[in-house]
Every structure is written in C-alpha cells, then in structure tokens.
Design an enzyme around this catalytic site. Sequence first.
Site, mmCIF file in Angstrom:
data_model
loop_
_atom_site.group_PDB
_atom_site.id
_atom_site.type_symbol
_atom_site.label_atom_id
_atom_site.label_comp_id
_atom_site.label_asym_id
_atom_site.label_seq_id
_atom_site.Cartn_x
_atom_site.Cartn_y
_atom_site.Cartn_z
ATOM 1 N N HIS A 310 33.589 5.447 37.749
ATOM 2 C CA HIS A 310 33.196 6.838 37.474
ATOM 3 C C HIS A 310 33.026 7.560 38.800
ATOM 4 O O HIS A 310 32.581 6.987 39.779
ATOM 5 C CB HIS A 310 31.865 6.875 36.705
ATOM 6 N N ASP A 367 33.148 5.389 28.014
ATOM 7 C CA ASP A 367 34.308 5.115 27.151
ATOM 8 C C ASP A 367 34.479 3.640 26.835
ATOM 9 O O ASP A 367 35.270 3.291 25.952
ATOM 10 C CB ASP A 367 35.573 5.656 27.822
HETATM 11 C C1 SDX Z 1 35.086 10.170 31.752
HETATM 12 O O1 SDX Z 1 33.457 13.222 35.264
HETATM 13 C C2 SDX Z 1 32.898 12.841 34.204
HETATM 14 O O2 SDX Z 1 31.721 12.964 34.022
HETATM 15 C C3 SDX Z 1 33.810 12.249 33.156
HETATM 16 C C4 SDX Z 1 33.134 11.711 31.921
HETATM 17 C C5 SDX Z 1 32.508 12.804 31.106
HETATM 18 O O3 SDX Z 1 31.578 12.514 30.343
HETATM 19 O O4 SDX Z 1 33.027 13.945 31.159
HETATM 20 O O5 SDX Z 1 32.125 10.778 32.292
HETATM 21 C C6 SDX Z 1 34.132 11.022 31.004
HETATM 22 O O6 SDX Z 1 36.129 10.653 32.104
HETATM 23 C C7 SDX Z 1 34.714 8.771 32.088
HETATM 24 C C8 SDX Z 1 35.805 8.042 32.923
HETATM 25 C C9 SDX Z 1 36.855 7.508 31.950
HETATM 26 N N1 SDX Z 1 38.042 7.051 32.699
HETATM 27 C C10 SDX Z 1 38.331 5.751 32.811
HETATM 28 O O7 SDX Z 1 37.628 4.836 32.378
HETATM 29 C C11 SDX Z 1 39.654 5.485 33.515
HETATM 30 C C12 SDX Z 1 39.473 4.337 34.510
HETATM 31 N N2 SDX Z 1 38.627 4.830 35.596
HETATM 32 C C13 SDX Z 1 39.313 5.310 36.789
HETATM 33 O O8 SDX Z 1 40.517 5.982 36.549
HETATM 34 C C14 SDX Z 1 38.362 5.982 37.787
HETATM 35 O O9 SDX Z 1 37.289 5.144 37.934
HETATM 36 C C15 SDX Z 1 37.866 7.374 37.522
HETATM 37 C C16 SDX Z 1 38.973 8.327 37.267
HETATM 38 C C17 SDX Z 1 36.927 7.384 36.359
HETATM 39 C C18 SDX Z 1 37.104 7.829 38.768
HETATM 40 O O10 SDX Z 1 38.031 7.932 39.765
HETATM 41 P P1 SDX Z 1 37.593 8.327 41.274
HETATM 42 O O11 SDX Z 1 36.173 8.738 41.336
HETATM 43 O O12 SDX Z 1 38.617 9.259 41.795
HETATM 44 O O13 SDX Z 1 37.619 6.919 41.984
HETATM 45 P P2 SDX Z 1 38.800 6.445 42.918
HETATM 46 O O14 SDX Z 1 40.072 6.619 42.172
HETATM 47 O O15 SDX Z 1 38.633 7.104 44.238
HETATM 48 O O16 SDX Z 1 38.499 4.879 43.027
HETATM 49 C C19 SDX Z 1 37.713 4.360 44.102
HETATM 50 C C20 SDX Z 1 38.190 2.925 44.263
HETATM 51 C C21 SDX Z 1 39.699 2.819 44.448
HETATM 52 O O17 SDX Z 1 39.938 1.634 45.180
HETATM 53 P P3 SDX Z 1 40.146 1.773 46.809
HETATM 54 O O18 SDX Z 1 41.272 2.763 47.014
HETATM 55 O O19 SDX Z 1 38.821 2.245 47.336
HETATM 56 O O20 SDX Z 1 40.510 0.346 47.243
HETATM 57 O O21 SDX Z 1 37.917 2.189 43.055
HETATM 58 C C22 SDX Z 1 39.142 1.774 42.466
HETATM 59 C C23 SDX Z 1 40.239 2.616 43.063
HETATM 60 O O22 SDX Z 1 41.465 1.904 43.053
HETATM 61 N N3 SDX Z 1 39.001 1.992 41.032
HETATM 62 C C24 SDX Z 1 39.391 1.147 40.078
HETATM 63 C C25 SDX Z 1 39.009 1.736 38.868
HETATM 64 N N4 SDX Z 1 38.425 2.899 39.112
HETATM 65 C C26 SDX Z 1 38.417 3.080 40.452
HETATM 66 N N5 SDX Z 1 40.028 -0.051 40.153
HETATM 67 C C27 SDX Z 1 40.280 -0.644 38.957
HETATM 68 N N6 SDX Z 1 39.933 -0.161 37.746
HETATM 69 C C28 SDX Z 1 39.292 1.041 37.672
HETATM 70 N N7 SDX Z 1 38.954 1.547 36.480
#
Ligand code: SDX
Length: 455
Positions: A310, A367
Amino acid sequence: MPDAPELYHLKNGAEADIAAFPLLHGSVGYDAVDVRKLLGDASLLTFDPSFTSTASCRSAITYIDGDKGILLHRGYPIDVLAEKASYLEVTYLLLFGELPTKDELATFNKDITYHTMVHEQLMRFFTGFPRDAHPMAVMLGVVGALSAFYPDSTDVFDPRQRIVSIHRLIAKMPTIAAMAYKNSVGQPFVYPQNKLSYAENFLTMMFSVPAEPYTVNPVFAKAVNALMIVQADHEQNASTSTVRTVGSSRANPFACIAAGIASLWGPIHGGANEAVVVMLQEIGHKSRIPEFIKKAKDKDDPFRLMGFGHRVYKSYDPRAKVMQKICDEVLEQIPNGDPLLELARELERVVLQDEYFATRKLYPNVDYYSGIVMRAIGIPMPMFTPMFALARTAGWLAQWKEMLEDPEQRIARPRQLYVGEPMRDFPPIARRMAHERNQHPPSLPMPGEAKIVGG
Ligand code: SDX
C-alpha cells in the site's frame, strides 16, 4: 498553532534563502510546507510525479497513520465503526462531520430510501450492453448518464441541489450495481424495497428472483454492511483524487462519480479484490506458493502479489484485520468453508516471514480478504469492484462536498517539468529523416483478418 507562521527556508546551497515558506500544521499527522508562492517568489516548481509527498487539500474527513496502521473517519477508528455503525450512519458521518442523532439518522435513512428506484427508462440502458459486459463498464456508463435523467440536481453552485444529488447517488448505486448483475445473468431486475436496510436491499436486488421468496441471511447482511464501511473512504486515494479533480472544474456530481468509478476500476486500485481471487485460484495449492513468491520478487516479472502492499500503510491495513474477522463469521455459514481462505492464510503467513516483503513493508491490504468474503456470500467476481464502487460513493461524495465548500480550492491544474524539444524550425518534408523512436505502432489486425505469426 503558533501565532506567526514558522517559515521553511529554501536555500540555494550555503547561500542566502531563495525564499521562505510557511509551515502548515494539521491537527495530527505530518506538517506541510506551503509552496503556493514557490513559482511566483522563486520561479521554481516542485516535482512529485505520483504525489507521494504532496498534500492536495486540507481535509477533516479521514486520517491515516500508515506506520501505526490507524484509520479514523472524523476521529472514529474504522474497526469500531465497522462493529457498531450502519453504512448509512458512517455515510452521514463522512458527509456532515458528526454521527447522527436518532432523529437525524431516521431522516437520512428516509431521504436515501425514497431515492433508491431509478428512472424506468434507464432499464433500456442496461439491455443495450452485451450480456458479458463487465459490470464496471455498465456502472460507468449508467452513472455518467444520470445527469440526463436528473438535470434538476446538477447545479453544483446550489447547496440544495448538491444534497439532492448526494441522496440520489448514495441511494441508486446499489440499485444500479444489482441491475448490472441481473442484466449479465439474464434475470429480471428486482426493485428496491423500502422496508429493507441498505445492505439487505442490495442482497435482495442481487439474489432474489420472482419465482420464489427470498430471505436475507443476517450474517451476510452484517458482512456487507461492514464491507461497505471499510471501503467507504480512504483519504486522497487515486479515485478520490480523480473525483476532486473532475469536481474542481464544477462538472456535475454524476460525471464526478463516473470518473471515480473509472479510476477505481484499475487492477492495482479497486480492481485488486478481483485480482486477489484470480491469483489465489492460479496458485491453487500451498505447494505452489514459493513459485509465486519468486515471481513477485523477480524485477523482470510484472507479477505482484495482489492484495499486498500500500502507498500509505507500511504496517497491517486495519481494514484487512476487520475483513479477516468478517471472513471467519461468513465462512461459518458455508458448509465446507472455502479452500481459498486457507490458501490465503498460508500465503499471508509465508509473506509476513519473508525478508523481501518485510523490508518493503508489504502487508495485506483491504482487498486481500474482501474478495473471499464476497465470494462466500455468493457475489460473483465481476461484481467485486462494483461493490467497492458503491461503498466508496460515500467517501467520494463527502470529499467532493468538502472540496466545493473549501475556499482554498480552485480548478485543479498541475504544472510539469518539460523535457521535450526547445523551439525549432519547421523542416520541409523532403528534409525529414526517419527516426527509430518515431516508428509508427504496428498495425492491429482488422477484425476477421488472420494474425500473421512470425511474419
Ligand atoms: C487500494 O490509495 C489507497 O488508499 C487505495 C486503497 C483505497 O482504499 O482507496 O487503499 C485501495 O487500492 C489498495 C491497494 C490494492 N492494490 C493491490 O493490492 C495491488 C498490489 N499492490 C501493489 O500494486 C502496490 O503495493 C500498490 C499499488 C498498492 C502501491 O504501490 P506503490 O506505493 O507505488 O509501491 P511501489 O510500487 O513503489 O513498491 C515499492 C516496492 C517495489 O519494490 P522495489 O522497487 O523497492 O524493489 O515494493 C514492491 C515494488 O516492486 N511491491 C510489491 C508489491 N507492492 C509493492 N512487490 C510484490 N507484490 C506487491 N503487491
């Protein structure tokens, strides 16, 4: 709040101040540097492409402490609201700032109840969609069209019309969502019933058929109520920011909510609850968990663990904890439980022990369990995100109303860091050189045209 604003001094190296900017204090949480005069005073922009460090507004609706896993709506913790309040009570709280008295809630319930039917001509909209249309496509189209049916509540400068459109949208979203579902399964639309609660009405419109009586399972109704509360609002997330941006141009409320639906549909935002169940079904058995963990860590693999991570929570999403509890209650109603829940629990256990996820502070989010709860209730997967959209309508409208009432808010118009060509002369066509980067996209096969493979 100090009398004289504390100033944040922007320096150019060791030299004198470029400019000094007021430091703004919230009631809790981070302070903010007020950079509104940065361009005028220092001819400088801030650069923050996905707004990770940008406060777009002052808001009193929702507070999140991502490090401590705290979520408050107007000061009340989310787990308390999910346990003790109805969704309409929380909707009232989000909109008006206080929990309603008994009389205020009775009036609000009535205002909503008597707007739950939709214009009869809207039925034609639904039958115009292909049966297999995703319900989010249907909701997007129908909600965007509502201004054509309710033009008497589209003037956003009229506070009374704003409230009427809020009542209409809160009331009609479950009806529209259920109609999208009925259309997809070829069953007759079910009209709302004024004697039912908001959650009971939704379940009845979704699952009852004219051929036989339908009784709402009270455990499922309680679960739907809690599910809608935990998804009602979440500060300035992508879809809420979209609603605020569209609303800042004074577009009508139906168009604003349609824009929120469009943004929420994204697979890494509201579409994640559906993606979680697809992922668990793909994993299939706990013996395959290591294979998917490996994929999630592989930078060359776009796969991510859906339901984890998140932007704000760097600890357990408090909503996931509520959903986990609801999961247990709902699955007790299912004779053989759901193997996906056991798999989800095992995947969570493995992830929380893994250093890769721990260092990135990746925990289950709202989720992760919500899809399993909806599946147990019998809500089909394509309806997961529409459920999220109808729940989030309360937060979208509360934030939209707050934006319109905020004297600091004008039309949203970010700037950019320009990295394109400086001014240059227009070359005659004979002197133009083909450039690698200007390759036109490969032409898509025309409908019916055989795809030439390896051609
Ligand atoms: C919602 O904003 C809100 O409040 C949203 C929400 C709401 O109520 O409105 O809470 C609802 O959207 C919840 C999130 C649902 N989405 C998912 O579950 C999809 C999977 N999650 C990811 O796509 C991700 O965690 C996000 C989109 C939720 C957050 O992305 P960020 O903040 O841009 O994080 P990032 O992409 O910069 O990741 C940081 C690191 C990265 O690794 P490095 O480059 O540092 O090595 O964490 C890794 C990412 O690769 N990473 C994950 C991951 N999420 C982040 N690796 C594996 N699996 C994941 N799910």
